[in-house]
Scaffold this active site. Structure first.
Site, short mmCIF file in Angstrom:
data_model
loop_
_atom_site.label_atom_id
_atom_site.label_comp_id
_atom_site.label_asym_id
_atom_site.label_seq_id
_atom_site.Cartn_x
_atom_site.Cartn_y
_atom_site.Cartn_z
N LYS A 1 6.75 -9.10 -2.30
CA LYS A 1 8.17 -8.88 -2.03
C LYS A 1 8.83 -10.14 -1.44
O LYS A 1 8.14 -11.06 -0.97
CB LYS A 1 8.33 -7.69 -1.08
CG LYS A 1 7.91 -6.35 -1.70
CD LYS A 1 8.16 -5.21 -0.71
CE LYS A 1 7.82 -3.86 -1.31
NZ LYS A 1 8.14 -2.76 -0.35
N TYR B 1 13.65 1.66 -7.84
CA TYR B 1 13.42 2.58 -6.72
C TYR B 1 14.23 3.87 -6.85
O TYR B 1 14.51 4.52 -5.84
CB TYR B 1 13.75 1.88 -5.39
CG TYR B 1 12.67 0.94 -4.89
CD1 TYR B 1 11.42 1.42 -4.51
CD2 TYR B 1 12.90 -0.42 -4.76
CE1 TYR B 1 10.42 0.57 -4.03
CE2 TYR B 1 11.91 -1.29 -4.29
CZ TYR B 1 10.68 -0.78 -3.92
OH TYR B 1 9.70 -1.62 -3.43
N ARG C 1 -0.90 -5.67 4.40
CA ARG C 1 0.30 -5.37 5.20
C ARG C 1 0.03 -5.56 6.69
O ARG C 1 0.92 -6.00 7.42
CB ARG C 1 0.79 -3.96 4.88
CG ARG C 1 1.61 -3.92 3.57
CD ARG C 1 1.85 -2.51 3.13
NE ARG C 1 2.89 -2.39 2.10
CZ ARG C 1 3.13 -1.27 1.42
NH1 ARG C 1 2.41 -0.18 1.67
NH2 ARG C 1 4.09 -1.23 0.51
N ASN D 1 7.77 -5.14 4.11
CA ASN D 1 6.32 -4.94 4.22
C ASN D 1 5.52 -5.69 3.16
O ASN D 1 4.39 -5.34 2.84
CB ASN D 1 5.99 -3.44 4.25
CG ASN D 1 6.46 -2.73 3.00
OD1 ASN D 1 6.97 -3.34 2.08
ND2 ASN D 1 6.28 -1.42 2.98
N HIS E 1 4.23 -4.35 -2.84
CA HIS E 1 4.46 -3.07 -3.51
C HIS E 1 3.26 -2.74 -4.38
O HIS E 1 2.65 -3.64 -4.97
CB HIS E 1 5.71 -3.13 -4.40
CG HIS E 1 5.82 -1.92 -5.29
ND1 HIS E 1 6.41 -0.75 -4.86
CD2 HIS E 1 5.36 -1.68 -6.54
CE1 HIS E 1 6.30 0.16 -5.83
NE2 HIS E 1 5.68 -0.38 -6.85
N GLU F 1 6.45 1.79 -13.97
CA GLU F 1 6.74 0.51 -13.33
C GLU F 1 6.28 -0.70 -14.16
O GLU F 1 6.98 -1.73 -14.17
CB GLU F 1 6.10 0.47 -11.94
CG GLU F 1 6.77 1.47 -10.99
CD GLU F 1 6.15 1.50 -9.60
OE1 GLU F 1 6.79 2.09 -8.72
OE2 GLU F 1 5.05 0.94 -9.39
P1 IDP Z 1 5.22 2.35 -0.45
O1 IDP Z 1 5.85 1.02 -0.78
O2 IDP Z 1 4.09 2.20 0.54
O3 IDP Z 1 4.81 3.14 -1.68
P2 IDP Z 1 7.51 4.15 -0.21
O4 IDP Z 1 7.54 5.36 0.66
O5 IDP Z 1 7.38 4.35 -1.68
O6 IDP Z 1 6.32 3.21 0.34
O7 IDP Z 1 8.82 3.32 0.11
C1 IDP Z 1 9.21 2.27 -0.73
C2 IDP Z 1 9.62 1.10 0.15
O8 IDP Z 1 10.78 1.47 0.89
C3 IDP Z 1 8.61 0.68 1.22
O9 IDP Z 1 7.58 -0.16 0.73
C4 IDP Z 1 9.50 -0.04 2.22
O10 IDP Z 1 9.85 -1.36 1.76
C5 IDP Z 1 10.74 0.85 2.18
N1 IDP Z 1 10.71 1.92 3.19
C6 IDP Z 1 9.93 3.03 3.18
N2 IDP Z 1 10.17 3.80 4.25
C7 IDP Z 1 11.12 3.16 4.96
C8 IDP Z 1 11.81 3.46 6.19
O11 IDP Z 1 11.57 4.49 6.85
N3 IDP Z 1 12.73 2.55 6.60
C9 IDP Z 1 13.03 1.41 5.90
N4 IDP Z 1 12.42 1.10 4.75
C10 IDP Z 1 11.47 1.96 4.28
MG MG Z 2 6.00 3.92 -3.19
#
Ligand code: IDP
Ligand code: MG
Length: 138
Positions: A9, A49, A102, A112, A115, A126
């Site tokens: 990212k 997304y 991470r 983070n 992805h 994807e």
């Molecule tokens: P993942 O990337 O671990 O699969 P997801 O729940 O699919 O996590 O969320 C997609 C992305 O959205 C995360 O990687 C992160 O960048 C962002 N994200 C997820 N939860 C939060 C939050 O509570 N606050 C801000 N950003 C979030």
């Molecule tokens: Mg995800």
């Protein structure tokens, strides 16, 4: 052999962490079968997304993901989807296990660094969202 979709990212690309992360990916037995560096548009990030459209963080997330270059990857190995999720670690770096990418590199729950597809159906959406079949060379 299974394929998954991964990204480095914008926060990690900006901090020059690409080489370190790719080295770790290769050391863990993944083959990089497709690779491209892009800056996605806001609309592209929103489409990618789309499953999170109703979440409160959707606008911030898609703004961040379109804020700078990212590295797009297709990774191949046995059990690639689960193994790449394991190597990335938990979404929130505060919860990520020692030794995960991470834990080592992420800034916060949004920025983070990485992805990864979370299921076969997700990878099937994807991978072709960004790569054509001719760009994926096993
Ligand atoms: P993942 O990337 O671990 O699969 P997801 O729940 O699919 O996590 O969320 C997609 C992305 O959205 C995360 O990687 C992160 O960048 C962002 N994200 C997820 N939860 C939060 C939050 O509570 N606050 C801000 N950003 C979030
Ligand atoms: Mg995800």
């Amino acid at each position: 052999m299974e394929k998954t979709f991964g990204m480095i990212k914008p926060d990690a690309v900006e901090r020059n962490l690409v080489g370190k992360i790719l080295a770790r990916i290769e050391a863990e037995g993944f083959k990089l079968v497709a690779l491209r560096r892009i800056q996605m548009s806001k609309a592209q990030a929103e489409g990618f997304y789309a499953v999170h459209r109703q979440r409160p963080f959707f606008n911030d997330l898609t703004t961040y993901m379109s804020s700078g270059p990212a590295l797009l990857m297709v990774l191949e190995r046995e059990n690639a989807i689960l193994e790449w999720r394991n190597l990335m670690g938990a979404t929130n770096p505060k919860d990520a296990a020692p030794g995960t990418l991470r834990k080592e590199f992420a800034i916060d729950i949004e920025k983070n660094s990485l992805h990864g597809s979370d299921a076969p159906e997700t990878a099937a959406f994807e991978i072709p969202y960004f790569f054509s079949q001719t760009e994926i060379i096993s």
